[in-house]
Design an enzyme around this catalytic site. Structure first.
Site, PDB file in Angstrom:
ATOM      1  N   THR A   1       0.848  -1.185   0.000  1.00 18.01           N
ATOM      2  CA  THR A   1       0.000   0.000   0.000  1.00 18.01           C
ATOM      3  C   THR A   1       0.891   1.245   0.000  1.00 18.01           C
ATOM      4  OG1 THR A   1      -1.823  -1.077   1.152  1.00 18.01           O
ATOM      5  CG2 THR A   1      -1.595   1.290   1.500  1.00 18.01           C
TER       6      THR A   1
ATOM      7  N   GLY B   1     -10.336  -3.050   3.614  1.00 19.21           N
ATOM      8  CA  GLY B   1      -9.319  -2.929   4.649  1.00 19.21           C
ATOM      9  C   GLY B   1      -9.332  -1.551   5.282  1.00 19.21           C
TER      10      GLY B   1
ATOM     11  N   GLY C   1      -4.885  -4.779   7.193  1.00 15.88           N
ATOM     12  CA  GLY C   1      -5.994  -3.849   7.322  1.00 15.88           C
ATOM     13  C   GLY C   1      -6.934  -4.144   8.460  1.00 15.88           C
TER      14      GLY C   1
END
Length: 307
Positions: free
Chosen positions: A186, A216, A239
């Site tokens: 991410t 998430g 998440g």
């Protein structure tokens, strides 16, 4: 960059910090180099935008949009993991220190979810739009919808039954699959401009082989992204754990309570480690001081503060 490189100061300065996700170290050396390079390129773009426009919002969007175009990160149509039925579902959020925020959840077929999230912040009285609603909004805002041959989903070698007859057995295998997640690329950024506006943003394609519709922390304000007049933060990692802890809001509240931003980052990651899940965070306080902490092995990050 070592934590001790994050110098403090009393004068308000512009600043930018960027992360490219947190991994546990099994990545090939070449991949780590490419991710470091990708963060550096996006950071330099964001730095030029911040210097030129003096807008933290512009800077964060430009950084994350560039990372969404890089196939070495779990964000955008080039690098996001495919879910268990082969689809790319993406999340993004952005928030400023005036508590304006925008997020898109499980959006498909748009190259830059962070830009759509910004439009949610600016153009509609909602904080979050999901699925087909987010896609409809993106079309109305003039974003180009991509074709399937423009999308290159990340995959891995693990297999899971897509339509098992035994649901309980499916859940067992699926839970085991999630427990084996070790890659969380991410992307996120936090910036502060000379007007004192702090903006934080985060974007992701989720996790490999996710159940369709899984959400998430990334698009949830206070979990993956949060900003106030005291600080802004972006998180990466598992998440479900980050959601339960409310990592970025907790971090910002620690700063509001008087902790130094680096101490706040260390504390929230310590909480995540105590609860047994992976997490990385970046943050800026109102003076442009930066914090970075993670409990993984590899988390490419860049930071600068200037007049």
């Amino acid at each position: 960059m070592a934590v001790e490189d994050f110098a403090g100061g009393n004068q308000l300065k512009r600043a930018l910090i960027v992360h490219g996700g947190c991994d546990e170290g099994f990545l090939p050396q070449k991949e780590m180099e490419l991710r470091t390079q990708g963060v550096n390129v996006a950071f330099e773009i964001g730095l030029e935008v911040l210097k030129g426009s003096d807008s933290a919002l512009d800077a964060v969007e430009s950084v994350i949009a560039k990372l969404e175009d890089d196939p070495h990160f779990d964000a955008g149509i080039s690098g996001s993991f495919a879910n268990m039925i082969g689809e790319i579902e993406m999340d993004a959020s952005i928030m400023d220190s005036n508590e304006a925020a925008g997020a898109v959840i499980r959006i498909k077929n748009f190259a830059h979810p962070i830009s759509v999230a910004r439009k949610v912040l600016e153009e509609i009285p909602h904080l979050m739009l999901s699925g087909k609603g987010a896609e409809l909004f993106a079309r109305l805002m003039g974003f180009r919808e991509t074709s399937p041959n423009e999308q290159y989903a990340n995959t891995d070698d693990r297999e899971i039954e897509k339509l098992p007859e035994d649901y309980r057995e499916f859940v067992r295998k699926y839970s085991k699959l999630l427990a084996e997640q070790r890659t969380f690329s991410t992307v996120g950024a936090v910036a502060i401009d000379s007007k004192g506006h702090i903006v934080a943003g985060t974007s992701t394609g989720g996790i490999a082989h996710a159940f369709p519709g899984r959400v998430g922390d990334t698009p949830i304000i206070g979990a993956g992204t949060f900003a106030s007049r005291s600080a802004g933060a972006s998180a990466t990692g598992l998440g479900e754990g980050i959601l339960r802890v409310g990592v970025t809001r907790k971090l910002v509240e620690l700063v509001e309570g008087g902790q130094a931003v680096q101490e706040a980052c260390d504390r929230v990651v310590e909480i995540c480690s105590e609860r047994g899940f992976q997490c990385g965070v970046i943050a800026l306080d109102a003076e442009g001081n930066a914090g970075l902490s993670h409990n993984g092995f590899f988390m490419p990050t860049m930071y600068s503060r200037f007049d």
